[in-house]
Write a protein that holds these residues in place. Structure first.
Motif, PDB file in Angstrom:
ATOM      1  N   LEU A   7     -14.681 -36.875   8.746  1.00 18.73           N
ATOM      2  CA  LEU A   7     -15.877 -37.185   8.473  1.00 18.73           C
ATOM      3  C   LEU A   7     -16.256 -36.967   7.118  1.00 18.73           C
ATOM      4  O   LEU A   7     -17.734 -37.206   6.749  1.00 18.73           O
ATOM      5  N   HIS A  21     -13.609 -40.986   7.221  1.00 18.80           N
ATOM      6  CA  HIS A  21     -14.037 -40.489   6.112  1.00 18.80           C
ATOM      7  C   HIS A  21     -14.140 -41.821   4.740  1.00 18.80           C
ATOM      8  O   HIS A  21     -13.762 -42.766   5.083  1.00 18.80           O
ATOM      9  N   ILE A  69     -23.600 -39.509  12.945  1.00 17.85           N
ATOM     10  CA  ILE A  69     -22.479 -39.572  14.109  1.00 17.85           C
ATOM     11  C   ILE A  69     -22.862 -40.193  15.278  1.00 17.85           C
ATOM     12  O   ILE A  69     -23.755 -39.632  15.959  1.00 17.85           O
TER      13      ILE A  69
END
Length: 271
Positions: free
Chosen positions: A39, A18, A25
């Motif tokens: 994330l 994060h 991704i």
């Protein structure tokens, strides 16, 4: 090392990504043992490259730039996923195929998106395992259609957040045609245990059920019935306690008499 992780990727069950400025991704192929993946607060636009994470239980993608879930491709293989957080994105529709493969999904947070209509929410019906659902701040008009066509058809729904009492941005509004919002939702969502800012207790459910079937008079009668039941229970408890106290007093009196008799016998033997 900075995140207290193992240098061998497959040994890690948590992955903290994060606030890293991530836009795509990728490069997670070796992290096959990850169960929790953070994330959130990145610049991610597309959910992708997660299919190999078969052990994943909790996925946090809130506060990104996601417009579509595309679950048929993006979430394929995540059979153990329990929690999916997509709060504060730009999602405008949940398609039938977005959640249909997530047979163990328990919690879904799609608050602060753009799911403004009943039709945009029909994809929820393809995930009957949902137990906790957050739909706050989507600009939804809460009406009978939403309740009858979506919410009441989620068989395992236990916790629902629909009306925000704090953040007023794009808040959901209750339709003028919907009378008694809370009573209607509680009565029609049979397994609901928490709605918005407070829990749903059994007494409230009984009253809501009677209100739905017989109107305000039936609800008042049920409330009186509940009060009578509470009073009767208190009276029964009081009587049981009084009986217990009386029995205790009798036993004490018997013990005193018995000790007195034993003392008299001892005095006679000494003479």
């Amino acid at each position: 090392r900075a995140m207290n992780m193992y240098s061998t990727p497959e040994l890690n069950d948590k992955l903290y990504l994060h606030q890293k400025g991530i836009c795509k991704i990728e490069n997670l192929d070796e992290y096959v043992g990850v169960k929790v993946l953070w994330l959130q607060t990145n610049g991610i636009q597309v959910i992708e490259n997660l299919n190999h994470l078969a052990e994943l239980r909790h996925l946090y993608l809130n506060e990104n730039l996601i417009k579509r879930i595309d679950g048929k491709q993006a979430l394929r293989g995540l059979l153990n996923l329990d929690t999916l957080n997509l709060e504060k994105n730009y999602i405008s529709n949940i398609a039938h195929t977005d959640l249909c493969m997530l047979s163990n999904l328990n919690t879904l947070n799609v608050a602060h998106n753009r799911l403004r209509s009943v039709d945009a929410l029909r994809g929820l019906l393809s995930c009957p395992s949902l137990s906790v659902l957050d739909l706050r701040n989507n600009g939804i008009e809460i009406d009978g259609r939403l309740i009858d066509e979506i919410l009441r058809k989620l068989p395992n729904l236990r916790v629902l957040y629909l009306v925000s009492t704090e953040n007023q941005t794009a808040k959901n509004v209750i339709s003028d045609e919907l009378q008694c919002y809370r009573k209607t939702v509680v009565a029609k969502c049979r397994n609901l245990r928490h709605l918005d800012d407070r829990p749903v207790f059994d007494d409230e459910r009984r009253c809501c059920d009677q209100w739905l079937s017989g109107g305000i008079e039936a609800e008042r009668a049920e409330r009186q019935k509940i009060r009578n039941e509470i009073a009767a229970k208190r009276q029964a408890n009081h009587e049981a306690f009084a009986k217990l106290a009386n029995n205790s007093n009798r036993n004490t009196a018997c013990d005193v008499d018995s000790n007195s008799n034993e003392s008299d016998i001892d005095d006679d033997s000494k003479r």
